[in-house]
Design an enzyme around this catalytic site. Structure first.
Site, PDB file in Angstrom:
ATOM      1  N   ASP A  60       0.856  -1.195   0.000  1.00 27.17           N
ATOM      2  CA  ASP A  60       0.000   0.000   0.000  1.00 27.17           C
ATOM      3  C   ASP A  60       0.887   1.238   0.000  1.00 27.17           C
ATOM      4  OD1 ASP A  60      -2.272  -1.576   0.223  1.00 27.17           O
ATOM      5  OD2 ASP A  60      -2.652  -1.103   2.325  1.00 27.17           O
ATOM      6  N   ARG A  83      -1.606  -0.767  -8.377  1.00 26.67           N
ATOM      7  CA  ARG A  83      -2.963  -0.359  -8.011  1.00 26.67           C
ATOM      8  C   ARG A  83      -2.973   1.166  -8.119  1.00 26.67           C
ATOM      9  NH1 ARG A  83      -3.861  -0.960  -2.058  1.00 26.67           N
ATOM     10  NH2 ARG A  83      -4.322  -3.156  -2.413  1.00 26.67           N
TER      11      ARG A  83
HETATM   12  P1  FAD Z   1     -14.224   9.545  -4.258  1.00 24.66           P
HETATM   13  O1  FAD Z   1     -13.769  10.736  -5.017  1.00 24.66           O
HETATM   14  O2  FAD Z   1     -14.050   9.477  -2.789  1.00 24.66           O
HETATM   15  O3  FAD Z   1     -15.718   9.273  -4.569  1.00 24.66           O
HETATM   16  C1  FAD Z   1     -16.215   9.470  -5.868  1.00 24.66           C
HETATM   17  C2  FAD Z   1     -17.678   9.134  -5.935  1.00 24.66           C
HETATM   18  O4  FAD Z   1     -17.865   7.752  -5.660  1.00 24.66           O
HETATM   19  C3  FAD Z   1     -18.515   9.835  -4.882  1.00 24.66           C
HETATM   20  O5  FAD Z   1     -18.833  11.141  -5.279  1.00 24.66           O
HETATM   21  C4  FAD Z   1     -19.731   8.918  -4.822  1.00 24.66           C
HETATM   22  O6  FAD Z   1     -20.568   9.160  -5.908  1.00 24.66           O
HETATM   23  C5  FAD Z   1     -19.099   7.564  -4.978  1.00 24.66           C
HETATM   24  N1  FAD Z   1     -18.854   6.959  -3.657  1.00 24.66           N
HETATM   25  C6  FAD Z   1     -17.693   6.961  -2.979  1.00 24.66           C
HETATM   26  N2  FAD Z   1     -17.838   6.300  -1.815  1.00 24.66           N
HETATM   27  C7  FAD Z   1     -19.108   5.869  -1.775  1.00 24.66           C
HETATM   28  C8  FAD Z   1     -19.873   5.136  -0.831  1.00 24.66           C
HETATM   29  N3  FAD Z   1     -19.367   4.739   0.332  1.00 24.66           N
HETATM   30  N4  FAD Z   1     -21.154   4.887  -1.126  1.00 24.66           N
HETATM   31  C9  FAD Z   1     -21.692   5.311  -2.265  1.00 24.66           C
HETATM   32  N5  FAD Z   1     -21.027   6.029  -3.189  1.00 24.66           N
HETATM   33  C10 FAD Z   1     -19.755   6.295  -2.946  1.00 24.66           C
HETATM   34  N6  FAD Z   1      -5.275   5.230  -0.753  1.00 24.66           N
HETATM   35  C11 FAD Z   1      -3.965   5.419  -0.516  1.00 24.66           C
HETATM   36  O7  FAD Z   1      -3.531   6.549  -0.301  1.00 24.66           O
HETATM   37  N7  FAD Z   1      -3.093   4.356  -0.496  1.00 24.66           N
HETATM   38  C12 FAD Z   1      -3.516   3.093  -0.766  1.00 24.66           C
HETATM   39  O8  FAD Z   1      -2.703   2.168  -0.752  1.00 24.66           O
HETATM   40  C13 FAD Z   1      -4.891   2.868  -1.030  1.00 24.66           C
HETATM   41  N8  FAD Z   1      -5.370   1.642  -1.287  1.00 24.66           N
HETATM   42  C14 FAD Z   1      -6.691   1.497  -1.646  1.00 24.66           C
HETATM   43  C15 FAD Z   1      -7.185   0.238  -2.012  1.00 24.66           C
HETATM   44  C16 FAD Z   1      -8.476   0.098  -2.472  1.00 24.66           C
HETATM   45  C17 FAD Z   1      -8.973  -1.252  -2.885  1.00 24.66           C
HETATM   46  C18 FAD Z   1      -9.330   1.242  -2.567  1.00 24.66           C
HETATM   47  C19 FAD Z   1     -10.735   1.140  -3.111  1.00 24.66           C
HETATM   48  C20 FAD Z   1      -8.870   2.462  -2.166  1.00 24.66           C
HETATM   49  C21 FAD Z   1      -7.571   2.612  -1.686  1.00 24.66           C
HETATM   50  N9  FAD Z   1      -7.090   3.840  -1.267  1.00 24.66           N
HETATM   51  C22 FAD Z   1      -5.756   4.002  -1.010  1.00 24.66           C
HETATM   52  C23 FAD Z   1      -8.035   4.962  -0.991  1.00 24.66           C
HETATM   53  C24 FAD Z   1      -8.172   5.901  -2.178  1.00 24.66           C
HETATM   54  O9  FAD Z   1      -6.983   6.634  -2.340  1.00 24.66           O
HETATM   55  C25 FAD Z   1      -9.337   6.870  -1.962  1.00 24.66           C
HETATM   56  O10 FAD Z   1      -9.089   7.629  -0.835  1.00 24.66           O
HETATM   57  C26 FAD Z   1     -10.676   6.193  -1.792  1.00 24.66           C
HETATM   58  O11 FAD Z   1     -10.816   5.106  -2.664  1.00 24.66           O
HETATM   59  C27 FAD Z   1     -11.809   7.198  -2.065  1.00 24.66           C
HETATM   60  O12 FAD Z   1     -11.747   7.650  -3.361  1.00 24.66           O
HETATM   61  P2  FAD Z   1     -12.663   7.088  -4.546  1.00 24.66           P
HETATM   62  O13 FAD Z   1     -11.768   6.794  -5.705  1.00 24.66           O
HETATM   63  O14 FAD Z   1     -13.450   5.929  -4.099  1.00 24.66           O
HETATM   64  O15 FAD Z   1     -13.549   8.279  -5.007  1.00 24.66           O
END
Ligand code: FAD
Length: 304
Positions: A133, A181
């Site tokens: 990560d 990722r």
């Molecule tokens: P966002 O911009 O948060 O959301 C975009 C849109 O998605 C929202 O407007 C909404 O419409 C929809 N949405 C989001 N959440 C929900 C919900 N709960 N219910 C309904 N709709 C929703 N970050 C790191 O810094 N390091 C890592 O190693 C890391 N690993 C990750 C591994 C995985 C499998 C995932 C999924 C995320 C990881 N992250 C990591 C976190 C990532 O960086 C984001 O902070 C996190 O995924 C939120 O961003 P998003 O892309 O989902 O979109």
């Protein structure tokens, strides 16, 4: 405005050593069990098997923050090894995600490298894969340096690139051929190193996704954002990119219906399953991302 304040409060809480330490004794609370699959390897394996039955593959992460002694880092290493053994024993379709600071990155880089080699040897024995990560910006270069070192000896390791960092497009270019990722980024970073505006982050996210896919490299697109997912689907179709070259990933407990739907459409969908008693920081970061989730945290206050 209120959203920004609450986001900052949750991010601040996630970084509090005192709160993280205290929470270890509380057991999963405030609704955290909706996004953390219990405190033991057994509970994580149970969650993985149940998701496998729905056509989803998984990655498990034994939560752990603020590791500051060699003993704690060695313990976390043993735990990763035990987790890989448990995955193999259970037959779950599941790999491992981990954080280098858990394994002693801040204590001694060579010690951390040694711990990673032990974990990767175990993963290799079980023909499994380990994802490093990405943590905050202060650890980004160190993480990439360690990945490069490990990739000289192991193919079963990859890392994460965060779209909010200005440096990410160049990093993705430099990491051609490495399984990555790609995420938007979860930490609070300064404007000197990271885009602050959501539109800019989203644009850079698509830029790095396109770059890695077009270079023929295996790409995990980890997001809950349906707009990004729709764009990726369109892009791979347009460019004839095989479904074997990429997967979608989402976090345990978030957008569960969409996870199943993507798997039913024939995409590889991997669910990231966090588990362990060090759940507080992870849970606070999820609340920071989506203040609407505070509702279930408040409900959880009363139900444990
Ligand atoms: P966002 O911009 O948060 O959301 C975009 C849109 O998605 C929202 O407007 C909404 O419409 C929809 N949405 C989001 N959440 C929900 C919900 N709960 N219910 C309904 N709709 C929703 N970050 C790191 O810094 N390091 C890592 O190693 C890391 N690993 C990750 C591994 C995985 C499998 C995932 C999924 C995320 C990881 N992250 C990591 C976190 C990532 O960086 C984001 O902070 C996190 O995924 C939120 O961003 P998003 O892309 O989902 O979109």
């Amino acid at each position: 405005m209120i959203e920004t304040i609450s986001k900052n409060i949750f991010l601040y809480a996630s970084q509090s050593r005192a709160l993280n330490t205290a929470a270890k004794k509380w057991g999963l609370r405030f609704g955290a069990s909706q996004v953390v699959a219990g405190e033991t390897i057994e509970s994580a394996m149970k969650a993985a098997k149940s998701l496998n039955e729905k056509g989803l593959v998984c990655t498990v992460d034994h939560l752990g923050e603020f590791v500051s002694s060699r003993e704690e880092a060695s313990e976390a290493t043993e735990y990763c090894i035990r987790t890989l053994d448990s995955i193999a024993e259970s037959g779950a379709q599941c790999n491992l995600s981990l954080k280098l600071t858990q394994l002693g990155l801040d204590i001694d880089v060579d010690f951390c490298l040694h711990n990673m080699r032990r974990i990767l040897d175990t993963a290799k024995k079980h023909q499994n894969f380990v994802r490093i990560d990405m943590e905050d910006y202060a650890h980004c270069q160190m993480t990439l340096d360690m990945l490069r070192e490990l990739r000289k000896e192991y193919e079963n390791v990859g890392t994460v690139i965060q779209a909010y960092l200005h440096r990410s497009l160049q990093d993705v270019k430099d990491l051609k051929g490495v399984p990555l990722r790609l995420v938007k980024g979860a930490y609070k970073e300064s404007p000197e190193v990271a885009y602050q505006d959501k539109k800019q982050v989203d644009e850079n996210y698509m830029r790095i996704i396109r770059e890695h896919l077009l270079s023929g490299s295996y790409t995990a697109i980890a997001t809950h954002d349906h707009n990004i997912i729709a764009k990726v689907k369109e892009f791979v179709e347009e460019h004839g990119i095989s479904r074997d070259q990429f997967e979608f990933q989402m976090l345990y407990g978030i957008r569960k219906e969409m996870q199943v739907q993507l798997a039913e459409e024939g995409y590889t969908m991997r669910v990231y399953i966090p588990f362990g008693n060090d759940w507080f920081g992870y849970f606070m970061r999820r609340l920071a991302e989506r203040p609407q989730n505070v509702a279930f945290a408040i409900k959880g206050l009363f139900s444990k």
